[in-house]
Motif scaffolding. Structure first.
Motif: not given
Length: 171
Positions: A68-72
């Protein structure tokens, strides 16, 4: 086994979160693009029924992660630890895939570093199976410094045997 092969792993950009049954639809959305599997030995995994088998194997492995992309919060793909061998002090990392939006962004080396840094606290050797014709993944292994140990026949969960290249990284 004195460690967990399904613990939360993260850096400033990405999280490896233990895969759960409820993740199927969002992960299948990433996997449903035929381009994701075009170099893989099992090229039909983009088909829902085939991916359902893949996902079942991931859940049953008890070592699978969603990436998972932490930002999005966007689901990028999946990977897993599997086939821990206590006697030989080794484990495999594999079944890794990313959606095409993640290609060319140097995500895989960061994910593998997270996994290797964690697992080398517990084992001396990590192996990887890579499809013989999967040039993209073979190149990634070589960039990580993995040693090519030659061809091996591998039967993925619920799928026919295929020729893979076995790679190794020592602690």
């Amino acid at each position: 086994m004195k460690f967990s092969v399904q613990t939360l792993l993260e850096n400033e950009k990405y999280q490896l979160i233990p895969l759960q049954q409820g993740d199927f639809e969002s992960l299948y959305e990433v996997a449903s693009d035929p381009r994701v599997w075009e170099q893989h030995p099992n090229r039909d995994r983009y088909q829902r029924k085939v991916f359902e088998n893949f996902f079942k194997g991931a859940i049953e492995s008890r070592g699978a992660f969603k990436i998972v992309d932490r930002l999005t919060g966007e689901m990028l793909g999946s990977t897993r630890f599997y086939d821990y061998d206590e006697e030989n002090n080794s484990i495999f990392i594999g079944y890794t895939f990313y959606g095409t939006k993640s290609w060319g962004k140097k995500i895989n080396p960061q994910i593998k570093k997270l996994m290797l840094d964690y697992i080398f606290q517990f084992v001396e050797t990590v192996y990887f199976h890579v499809g013989k014709d999967n040039i993209r993944s073979r190149t990634a292994m070589e960039r990580l410094g993995a040693k090519n140990l030659g061809e091996h026949e591998v039967a993925y969960f619920g799928e026919p045997s295929r020729i893979n290249i076995l790679y190794q990284i020592q602690k």
